[in-house]
Design an enzyme around this catalytic site. Structure first.
Site, mmCIF file in Angstrom:
data_model
loop_
_atom_site.group_PDB
_atom_site.id
_atom_site.type_symbol
_atom_site.label_atom_id
_atom_site.label_comp_id
_atom_site.label_asym_id
_atom_site.label_seq_id
_atom_site.Cartn_x
_atom_site.Cartn_y
_atom_site.Cartn_z
ATOM 1 N N HIS A 103 1.312 4.928 4.049
ATOM 2 C CA HIS A 103 0.486 5.502 2.990
ATOM 3 C C HIS A 103 0.869 6.950 2.730
ATOM 4 O O HIS A 103 1.082 7.366 1.579
ATOM 5 C CB HIS A 103 -0.990 5.442 3.374
ATOM 6 C CG HIS A 103 -1.529 4.050 3.470
ATOM 7 N ND1 HIS A 103 -2.834 3.776 3.851
ATOM 8 C CD2 HIS A 103 -0.953 2.846 3.239
ATOM 9 C CE1 HIS A 103 -3.028 2.473 3.848
ATOM 10 N NE2 HIS A 103 -1.904 1.887 3.493
ATOM 11 N N SER A 141 0.805 -1.217 0.000
ATOM 12 C CA SER A 141 0.000 0.000 0.000
ATOM 13 C C SER A 141 0.839 1.268 0.000
ATOM 14 O O SER A 141 0.448 2.271 -0.612
ATOM 15 C CB SER A 141 -0.972 0.001 1.183
ATOM 16 O OG SER A 141 -0.284 -0.252 2.390
#
Length: 273
Positions: A256, A204
């Protein structure tokens, strides 16, 4: 066989196939992925005639003679306008390149090993460097991105990796995607480790780097063909914010955020000219 043309409308292509069949010229239609279909001439001796007819067909595909040919050939065809849909593997390969496929295969293989009793040994071998001396085990700076801990986790990450990474690799080459992967995996991994330790994994952080990278190309170099649709950008940014405010799911939020910022920085550098 000789490649004639690639079209996005198989019904229109079938009309030309029928017309040429009425002239005893065999043409095959094959899917190419991405909603495209290629026409192939079977016998090269008809190439000149076929190319001339194809030019006239493209100028006026709705001419009555093509519709008449389709009606005449309908009864003689074994399959009444039926073509083979591309397989799932063909669709995946059509969108991705060799490096993006390699990362996808590696993630799936590692996830399978984790599900069959090797979860702890795999994690111990691949997690971000957390103990003295592990910082020199260079693979750990990147291999943590290949770890996933649930079906939803790996499905979400691989879908976006395939979509965004595939775009970068097909338009800019494998070298660019490799660079973004290595830099963003190391930087986002370090950010996550600095805030919460080494108990994390997944693509991610890299995916958010791809978002930032394509975002910069959309804004600064749209002629390169990398575009970030606003709905996708909005969804990814909202998901990023929700990760910080929701208390229920264990999400590597710092990875992220740092991944997005690293992707923006790499994109700014690559579009500096």
């Amino acid at each position: 066989m000789i490649k004639l043309i690639t079209l996005t409308h198989p019904r229109m292509a079938q009309a030309f196939i029928d017309y040429m069949a009425s002239r005893h010229v065999d043409i095959k239609m094959m899917p190419e992925g991405g909603g495209q279909f290629t026409l192939w001439l079977v016998d090269a001796q008809h190439q000149v005639e076929t190319e001339a007819e194809l030019k006239m067909f493209l100028d006026n595909p709705n001419h009555a003679k093509y519709q008449a040919a389709s009606w005449d050939m309908a009864e003689s065809r074994q399959n009444n306008f039926r073509y083979n849909s591309p397989s799932m593997l063909a669709m995946v390969k059509a969108k991705a390149g060799p490096f993006s496929l390699l990362i996808m295969a590696s993630c799936i293989l590692i996830f399978v090993l984790q599900q069959f009793g090797a979860g702890r040994p795999v994690f111990d071998a691949l997690h971000f460097p957390a103990f003295a001396g592990q910082e020199w085990q260079i693979w750990r700076w990147f291999s943590h991105a290949l770890l996933h801990f649930s079906v939803m986790h790996i499905a979400f990450n691989l879908l976006w990796w395939w979509q965004l990474g595939g775009d970068i690799e097909q338009r800019l080459g494998s070298g660019k995607l490799i660079k973004v992967f290595l830099l963003s995996a190391a930087i986002s991994g370090f950010g996550q480790y600095w805030v919460e330790g080494a108990n994390f994994g997944g693509l991610s952080g890299v995916v958010y780097a791809l978002v930032g990278y394509i975002w910069m190309f959309s804004y600064r170099a749209p002629s390169r063909g990398l575009l970030m649709p606003k709905p996708i950008l909005g969804f990814m940014l909202v998901f990023l914010v929700l990760g910080f405010v929701q208390p229920f799911m264990a999400i590597a939020n710092t990875a992220h955020l740092v991944g997005l910022l690293s992707g923006i920085a790499i994109g700014l550098w690559d579009t500096r000219k």
